[in-house]
Structure formats: C-alpha cells, structure tokens
Design an enzyme around this catalytic site. Structure first.
Site, PDB file in Angstrom:
ATOM      1  N   GLU A 108     122.522   3.292  23.673  1.00 13.72           N
ATOM      2  CA  GLU A 108     121.615   2.483  22.865  1.00 13.72           C
ATOM      3  C   GLU A 108     120.199   3.047  22.989  1.00 13.72           C
ATOM      4  OE1 GLU A 108     122.113  -1.328  24.673  1.00 13.72           O
ATOM      5  OE2 GLU A 108     124.273  -1.199  24.406  1.00 13.72           O
ATOM      6  N   GLU A 143     128.751  -2.035  24.600  1.00 14.11           N
ATOM      7  CA  GLU A 143     128.978  -1.185  25.773  1.00 14.11           C
ATOM      8  C   GLU A 143     130.401  -0.653  25.835  1.00 14.11           C
ATOM      9  OE1 GLU A 143     127.275  -3.986  25.799  1.00 14.11           O
ATOM     10  OE2 GLU A 143     125.311  -3.433  26.588  1.00 14.11           O
ATOM     11  N   PHE A 203     121.159  -1.144  31.627  1.00 17.28           N
ATOM     12  CA  PHE A 203     121.185  -1.825  32.927  1.00 17.28           C
ATOM     13  C   PHE A 203     122.596  -1.824  33.507  1.00 17.28           C
ATOM     14  CE2 PHE A 203     117.582  -3.486  30.611  1.00 17.28           C
ATOM     15  CZ  PHE A 203     116.578  -3.451  31.557  1.00 17.28           C
ATOM     16  N   ASP A 206     123.902  -3.912  35.159  1.00 20.68           N
ATOM     17  CA  ASP A 206     124.454  -5.262  35.007  1.00 20.68           C
ATOM     18  C   ASP A 206     125.405  -5.353  33.803  1.00 20.68           C
ATOM     19  OD1 ASP A 206     122.003  -6.897  36.686  1.00 20.68           O
ATOM     20  OD2 ASP A 206     121.493  -4.996  35.728  1.00 20.68           O
ATOM     21  N   HIS A 230     119.489  -8.589  34.952  1.00 20.12           N
ATOM     22  CA  HIS A 230     118.990  -7.230  34.728  1.00 20.12           C
ATOM     23  C   HIS A 230     118.446  -6.605  36.001  1.00 20.12           C
ATOM     24  CE1 HIS A 230     118.675  -9.336  30.869  1.00 20.12           C
ATOM     25  NE2 HIS A 230     118.842  -8.154  30.284  1.00 20.12           N
TER      26      HIS A 230
END
Lengths: 339, 364
Positions: A29, A69, A92, A94, A138
């Site tokens: 991204e 993702e 991230f 996460d 995050h």
C-alpha cells in the site's frame, strides 16, 4: 564511512538489489504513493522508505495495491514461488493478523510441503513497536509470534548498518523473511557503506563487553540497553550488550558465550512477556547454560497488556534504562561490582 | 606553565568515537613534564599512551581506570601547585569537549582517486613535511595505521591508502601479485603528483613496497618494512585462507588471535569491524584472487631479497619476535629489529618503535 539514517539505509538496500537483480519487486500500500503515479506526489510509503523506487524502476516493479493485506501477501508469495523476489510492505506489523493464512500456512510451508523443491524468496517488511502515540492497534511488537513458526526467518534490526545488510540478506535469501523496522529508529544515523553487503542471519552483534552481566536486547531496546550500560559503567558495573539481530535463526552460541563470561543475564524486549522472545532466550540459557549462571535470569519487558494510547502510560509501558539498571543491580552483588 | 591544561581522550583514526582509560602513568599530585606519557588508553582497535600536554602537577584524575568516554572528553587536569582548587573545579565544570576533527594534524575525510580501472581510497593527514605513504597488509585497510599515522601527521604529510579489494577502494582485482599491486601504488603516486615518498609497508604491503622501490626507485625516499612478505618462502598460509573465507565473527576471531602476541587485543568489537569488511560484495572474491597471486602451494610466490639488497634508499626492518604469520627469522638475518612480546602487528603492539623507526629513515 558515510553516515546515513536507517530510512536511507533501507532504501539503498532495496535500490541496490533491484539494480542488481531484475526479479526483485516491491509491492504494498502506497509504496509508490500519492495518487498512484510518479513524481512529486509519490511519497514512498508512510515513512518514505520506498521513495524514489517507483521513479527508478517503474510501476511494473513497484506496485501500489488496494488496502487488502491478504491479497498483498498472497500475490507476493505466489510471485515468489513463481521465480520473483518480492518485497511486500504491510505498513504495521499489527496488520499481519489479517493474512496469517498466507504467511503461516502458505509461504512458511511451501518448501516443506513440496519436498524441498519450492523456494519462497519473499520479504515482508512492516513497522513494529510503540513510542509514536499510534494506539493499541498500531504499536505492537509481534516478532515473537513469527519466531514461533518454522519456515519463517525473523529480522529485527537496531542500526542503519544492520538494517541495510540484513535487508540485502533478506532479499537474497530463498525463504520467507519477516523484516520488522522499529518506527522510532527511522531517523537514527550511523555509518553505512555505500557498497552492497549482506549480514548473515543468526549472527549476533556484541556492542559492548563487560564482566558483570550480559544484556540481550532487540531493535529499539538495544539503544536503551546501551544507555543503561553506560550509566551502569559509571557505577562500576560493566555489562556486555548483545543484539541477536535475528530472532529466527537465533545465535544461541554468542548468547551462551557471553553468559559464560559474565554469569548473569538480563533480557530486554518491548514485546509482551508471555511466550515471547524474552522467555525463549531465558529458557534456552536455563537449558543449555545453567552451569554458567551465578544469579537468576531477569526479564525487562512490556507488561501483559495492550499498548496504551495515553502518552504517559505509553512511556511507562516501554522498558527504559532505569528498569534495566534496576534489573542488573538486582543480580549483581555490590561486592562483585567493586571487585 | 601558566594556567590549567586538560588531558583529553585522543582520537586515533576516524572510526574511534570513544576510548577506555586503562591506566595512569602519573600519580595524583605527582609532577609530570610536557611530552611524557601520562595515561594509557584503549580503543576497539588500538592501545597506546597519551603524552602530557603541559608541564606541571597532575591535579585531578577526572575519570577512573576502566571508564569509557567519548573522544575529546576530559580525562585529567595538569596545573602548577599555585593554582587554586576552586579554579581547577571551575575548569572541570565548564570544560567543553575538544573537537578533535579540527585539531592540527587531525583527521581529514577520506578521498578517492581513480587509478586505471581502480578507485583508490586514501586518508591524508598532516603536512607540511616529508611525505609518508602507508601500505597495509592482506585484509587490512588505511584505518589500521590510526595511531602511527596520527602521531607522524604532526610533522609529516601522511597518506594511508586502501589497496584494491580492501577498505573503501574498488574491489575488482586486476593483478594481485606483489609487483602488480606495486604498479597500482606507483600509478596512485603519479595520480597525486607526489615525488619520492617514504614508504611504510606491513606484511603484504611490505612486499608491495619492496617491489615498488625496485621497479620505480624514483618513487621511494626510504622504506620502513614491518613483518614484510618477500624475504623468505615461509608464511602461515592457513591464516590467509581462513581469513579470506571466514564470513562470521566467530570464524574470524581465531584467525585474528594469531595476529597478536597479546590475544586479549582481539575483542568481539574488533572482530565485528573485520567481518563488516568481509561482508561487502566482492571482497571474498578479491581476497581469493590476491591469495592465489601471492601464494604458491602454501609458500610465498615472490622472494624479493635481491631487490631489497639492491636498493640505495635507507631501509628500516622490523618484525615481532612472536610473529605467527610470517616467521621473523629473515628479518633478523638481514640485521632488522625483532620486537619482543610483539606478534604480526607491530604498528598496533609496538607503535612507538614503529614511529621511531620511520622517523629514523624518513627524509624530505
């Protein structure tokens, strides 16, 4: 040797490998950024780490994706087994949770399930760690989860020099690599050669040698540990600081060698403490180096709690030099330090 | 003297950022003289002594033995007996670390010059004064001369280069033989438009210096050769091949210990500095190419004793008595100096003797 930031070092690693090897691609991204085109608006990711790659290598090799993702990692893993060397960026760490199947069940298993005939030269870059007021979703430090999975290699660089050499090694490696960049380290500067170089995985860096205790620390915590070490030195306590650089593979030999020399061990990790890198190293030393130990092993970690959003709480959550010093002092007897 | 003088942590070479005080050579309250060694210091690469900056009494030992401080930091204070304690305390309280980068004879940024297909990195310090050129050994680099170059830079124009395949020079090797490398060094001297220089060569670099002086006598004003190659056939070929192939710190460490009489000089930090170089693309291939060019079935390929004997220039020959890489016997046989308790690295283990030897033969 020229001084560079970790951001520049990472960018240089990708650019040099992309020049050397046309199969290296970047996907994620906003890795080009802006409005999906080249030029002034192409910011090169949230922190600008991939800046300029789109301009130099074109949009066929630097690919902006939608916010999905599982598709990014699925595409990248497929491209890897098909012969490319993708560097996938997931912003991230996460967010890796939404593509665990692609990581754990697909990429990590290909070599094993295809009888050693498949290679998956895939790098997954992501930001890790607390300290930038980004909240519980995050700010996690999730290296331990990936370290648990056989078939993945896990890299947690602490310096610009290590970041460049480890990322080049990650790109050249034929297995999937989780490459975790601490958000607070992008602007730190250090000496980085202009030339390409690869740091082999599983080789710890010993930043400082002392005789009273060994501190094992990762990523941002290496800097906190070095700060603690110099404060301890002024009190007459000399510590060794070991940065394993990669949690998988782990350089057990260097850790054991340092524990043998010092007899005491403190592990510093900003991840949560249960089933973690810290417990893993503590268990390894208890198993293989118990005879070296003169005192209990201590862990300095985050609490078993999400990363707080309130700034004062976030600062209290992350290990600091004072906690490391207290942990070392708790196992180094006074008469020992004076000796 | 009038006033108060600071003893500070020195900077030996560009890469040194901090140093550890390993000993006081003058007791607190004792008298010392300008130029007399006053402290012992160790960095990750070197150990050495620092001279007193002034004559007077050592009034304060600001840091303790074993402490590590940044370069330029205050280590001790020298003043006359009639200077008050308050003045000294104020001096310490307001002391600003010295910026050693801009000191006279201090460090300069490395520079690169193109020599044929090679890009040669070099570090030039000091001047004016006679030109001294340092040529390192197999796997070494310009920074390895740190302390010796630093001291000589006070009254010499000193240049340390990285041979092809080494340091920050380009890594491709065209001809790795002693004569081939000597030809590149000769081109380097021409590129810098230098007349005859005082050559200082260590190990393989010593052999390069002999070959250079023999082929181009007009380039050499003198030679100082430390444990040089080229004097006999014997060499520890295992060391060279281990050094050339080792990729990890733990593999490099045992090889590095062979270099020194005092093996404690090989710290993990020193080994990490060496593997930093070994990791660079092209270095393994370069070292393998040089190894093939200078060795033949485990022996030195080029014996240059006759070339050395034919030189008109003054020559200083030194080797460590405990050298485990190149046996020191040929140096002794030629009337050279054997340094006791020193291994293959006299510039690290006996820098003062090396500096004295260079001063003795160097000329303008």
């Amino acid at each position: 040797m020229p001084k560079k930031s970790m951001r520049t070092a990472l960018n240089e690693a990708m650019a040099q490998e992309m020049r050397r090897d046309p199969t290296v691609i970047v996907i994620g991204e906003d890795v080009v950024g802006g409005q999906g085109g080249l030029g002034e608006t192409s910011v090169g990711g949230v922190f600008g780490v991939t800046k300029g790659l789109g301009e130099e290598f074109g949009l066929d090799r630097v690919i902006d994706t939608p916010i999905t993702e599982s598709a990014i990692i699925g595409t990248a893993a497929g491209a890897a087994v098909a012969g490319l060397r993708p560097i996938a960026e997931l912003m991230f760490v996460d967010f890796l949770g939404v593509c665990f199947d692609q990581i754990f069940n697909q990429a990590a298993k290909f070599r094993y399930m295809f009888g050693g005939k498949a290679r998956t030269p895939l790098v997954i870059r992501a930001m890790t760690g607390a300290g930038v007021r980004a909240g519980a979703q995050h700010s996690q430090a999730l290296h331990s989860i990936f370290t648990h999975i056989p078939g993945l290699k896990v890299v947690v660089p602490s310096s610009p020099y290590d970041a460049k050499g480890l990322l080049i090694q990650a790109i050249r490696d034929d297995d999937p690599v989780i490459f975790l960049e601490h958000k607070t380290l992008y602007d730190i500067e250090g000496e980085v050669p202009d030339e390409a170089y690869a740091i082999p995985f599983g080789e710890a860096n010993v930043l400082r040698e002392g005789r009273h205790a060994t501190i094992v620390a990762l990523s941002r915590q290496v800097h906190t540990a070095m700060d603690a070490a110099s404060q301890l030195a002024s009190k007459g306590i000399e510590v060794t600081v070991v940065d394993p650089r990669t949690t998988s593979p782990l350089d057990e030999d260097t850790i054991l060698e340092c524990v043998e020399e010092t007899g005491r061990l403190v592990i510093v990790d900003e991840a949560n403490p249960r089933c973690s890198f810290a417990t893993d190293v503590a268990a390894m030393v208890a198993d293989k180096g118990f005879a070296f130990l003169k005192a209990p092993v201590r862990m300095v970690t985050a609490p078993h709690a999400p990363v707080p959003f309130a700034p004062v709480l976030e600062d209290a959550y992350v290990p600091d030099a004072a906690r490391i010093i207290a942990a070392v002092e708790s196992i180094v007897a006074n008469e020992e330090a004076a000796a | 003297m009038t006033g108060i003088a600071a003893i500070t942590m020195p900077r030996w070479g560009l890469t040194m950022e901090e140093g550890t005080l390993t000993g006081w050579l003058v007791g607190l309250g004792e008298e010392t003289r300008q130029g007399v060694d006053v402290i012992e210091v160790e960095s990750t690469k070197l150990a050495g002594t620092v001279e007193a900056p002034a004559t007077g009494i050592l009034r304060r030992q600001v840091i303790a033995v074993g402490q590590t401080v940044p370069v330029g930091a205050l280590v001790g204070v020298i003043a006359d007996a009639d200077v008050g304690d308050e003045a000294i305390d104020a001096f310490i309280a307001t002391f600003a670390p010295v910026d050693l980068d801009v000191e006279e004879g201090g460090a300069s940024e490395p520079r690169i010059v193109s020599v044929g297909e090679h890009r040669i990195n070099y570090l030039r310090k000091g001047g004016p004064g006679p030109v001294v050129l340092f040529v390192h050994g197999f796997g070494g680099d310009a920074a390895g001369w740190g302390f010796v170059q630093e001291v000589l830079a006070a009254d010499h124009d000193t240049i340390a280069l990285d041979l092809p395949g080494h340091g920050a020079s380009s890594k491709a090797i065209s001809d790795g033989s002693l004569a081939g490398q000597a030809a590149i060094v000769a081109d380097f001297l021409r590129a810098l438009d230098l007349g005859p220089v005082n050559l200082v060569g260590h190990s393989m670099g010593g052999g390069v210096c002999i070959a250079l002086a023999a082929a181009h006598p007009d380039h050499a004003a003198s030679l100082t050769l430390l444990a040089p190659m080229g004097l006999g056939a014997e060499i520890n070929a295992d060391y060279l091949s281990t050094f050339a192939t080792a990729q990890r710190r733990r593999d490099v460490e045992p090889a590095l210990r062979l270099l020194f009489a005092d093996e404690a000089l090989v710290t993990k930090a020193l080994a990490e500095e060496v593997v930093k170089y070994k990791r660079v693309d092209g270095v393994s291939e370069a070292l393998a190419a040089i190894e093939r060019a200078i060795l033949d079935h485990g022996s030195q390929k080029a014996v240059l004793r006759e070339d050395l004997a034919g030189l008109a220039q003054p020559v200083a020959l030194l080797a460590g008595a405990e050298d485990r890489i190149i046996p020191p016997a040929p140096v002794a046989a030629l009337g050279g100096t054997l340094l006791p308790s020193v291994g293959h690295m006299p510039q690290v283990e006996a820098p003062d003797q090396v500096i004295a030897a260079i001063r003795k033969v160097a000329r303008a």
